[in-house]
Design an enzyme around this catalytic site. Structure first.
Site, PDB file in Angstrom:
ATOM      1  N   MET A   1     -25.378   7.124  36.039  1.00  0.00           N
ATOM      2  CA  MET A   1     -25.654   8.425  35.483  1.00  0.00           C
ATOM      3  C   MET A   1     -26.185   9.318  36.598  1.00  0.00           C
ATOM      4  O   MET A   1     -27.054   8.929  37.353  1.00  0.00           O
ATOM      5  CB  MET A   1     -26.702   8.299  34.390  1.00  0.00           C
ATOM      6  CG  MET A   1     -27.208   9.606  33.883  1.00  0.00           C
ATOM      7  SD  MET A   1     -26.408  10.224  32.430  1.00  0.00           S
ATOM      8  CE  MET A   1     -26.474   8.882  31.329  1.00  0.00           C
ATOM      9  N   CYS A   2     -25.635  10.504  36.695  1.00  0.00           N
ATOM     10  CA  CYS A   2     -26.100  11.518  37.647  1.00  0.00           C
ATOM     11  C   CYS A   2     -26.523  12.745  36.857  1.00  0.00           C
ATOM     12  O   CYS A   2     -25.811  13.179  35.953  1.00  0.00           O
ATOM     13  CB  CYS A   2     -24.992  11.896  38.616  1.00  0.00           C
ATOM     14  SG  CYS A   2     -24.536  10.530  39.682  1.00  0.00           S
ATOM     15  N   ILE A   3     -27.672  13.283  37.196  1.00  0.00           N
ATOM     16  CA  ILE A   3     -28.242  14.408  36.461  1.00  0.00           C
ATOM     17  C   ILE A   3     -28.524  15.546  37.428  1.00  0.00           C
ATOM     18  O   ILE A   3     -28.983  15.313  38.549  1.00  0.00           O
ATOM     19  CB  ILE A   3     -29.544  13.997  35.753  1.00  0.00           C
ATOM     20  CG1 ILE A   3     -29.266  12.858  34.776  1.00  0.00           C
ATOM     21  CG2 ILE A   3     -30.178  15.179  35.029  1.00  0.00           C
ATOM     22  CD1 ILE A   3     -30.479  12.217  34.201  1.00  0.00           C
ATOM     23  N   HIS A  70     -25.246  16.267  33.005  1.00  0.00           N
ATOM     24  CA  HIS A  70     -25.066  14.912  33.514  1.00  0.00           C
ATOM     25  C   HIS A  70     -23.599  14.553  33.556  1.00  0.00           C
ATOM     26  O   HIS A  70     -22.776  15.131  32.858  1.00  0.00           O
ATOM     27  CB  HIS A  70     -25.811  13.904  32.630  1.00  0.00           C
ATOM     28  CG  HIS A  70     -25.055  13.582  31.371  1.00  0.00           C
ATOM     29  ND1 HIS A  70     -25.044  14.418  30.285  1.00  0.00           N
ATOM     30  CD2 HIS A  70     -24.257  12.543  31.064  1.00  0.00           C
ATOM     31  CE1 HIS A  70     -24.274  13.879  29.339  1.00  0.00           C
ATOM     32  NE2 HIS A  70     -23.784  12.742  29.787  1.00  0.00           N
ATOM     33  N   CYS A  71     -23.280  13.597  34.402  1.00  0.00           N
ATOM     34  CA  CYS A  71     -21.982  12.937  34.350  1.00  0.00           C
ATOM     35  C   CYS A  71     -22.271  11.437  34.400  1.00  0.00           C
ATOM     36  O   CYS A  71     -23.208  10.995  35.050  1.00  0.00           O
ATOM     37  CB  CYS A  71     -21.031  13.399  35.445  1.00  0.00           C
ATOM     38  SG  CYS A  71     -21.679  13.401  37.098  1.00  0.00           S
TER      39      CYS A  71
END
Length: 95
Positions: A1-3, A70-71
Site C-alpha cells: 500500500m502506498c499513500i 492510495h494505491c
C-alpha cells in the site's frame, strides 16, 4: 500500500492524481482518493489502475483542499474492492 496526502489553499484533486500516477508501479490492484470540503468528505475508490479508474467525471466530484489517496498491490489478503483503504465515517463533531 502506498499513500499520498496533500494540503493546499487551492483544489488538490489533480495534484493528488498526479502523485498516485507516480506511485502506480508500487500498487496496481486498487486505488482511492478522499477529499474534504469543510465538514463534507468526497470519496472515490475501486479496483484497477489509477489512469483507468479516475475519469474526469470522478475527479470533478473530488473537491476540497486537503486530500489523501492510495494505491494498493495485493501482497497479502484478497484483491477485492472491499480491501480498498479509503474510508468514510460519520461524526457529530467537526473534524
Amino acid at each position: 500500500m502506498c499513500i499520498v496526502g496533500v494540503v493546499a489553499h487551492t483544489p488538490v484533486n489533480q495534484l493528488l492524481y498526479d502523485g498516485l500516477l507516480l506511485l502506480q508501479h508500487r500498487g496496481q490492484d486498487a486505488a482511492g482518493i478522499v477529499t474534504s470540503e469543510g465538514p463534507v468528505f468526497h470519496m472515490y475508490k475501486g479496483p484497477g489502475l489509477v489512469q483507468t479508474l479516475f475519469r474526469t467525471r470522478n475527479m470533478r466530484d473530488l473537491v476540497g483542499t486537503p486530500a489523501s489517496g492510495h494505491c494498493r498491490y495485493p501482497t497479502a489478503g484478497s484483491a477485492y474492492a472491499d480491501s480498498n483503504r479509503s474510508r468514510s465515517m460519520s461524526t457529530r463533531r467537526s473534524v
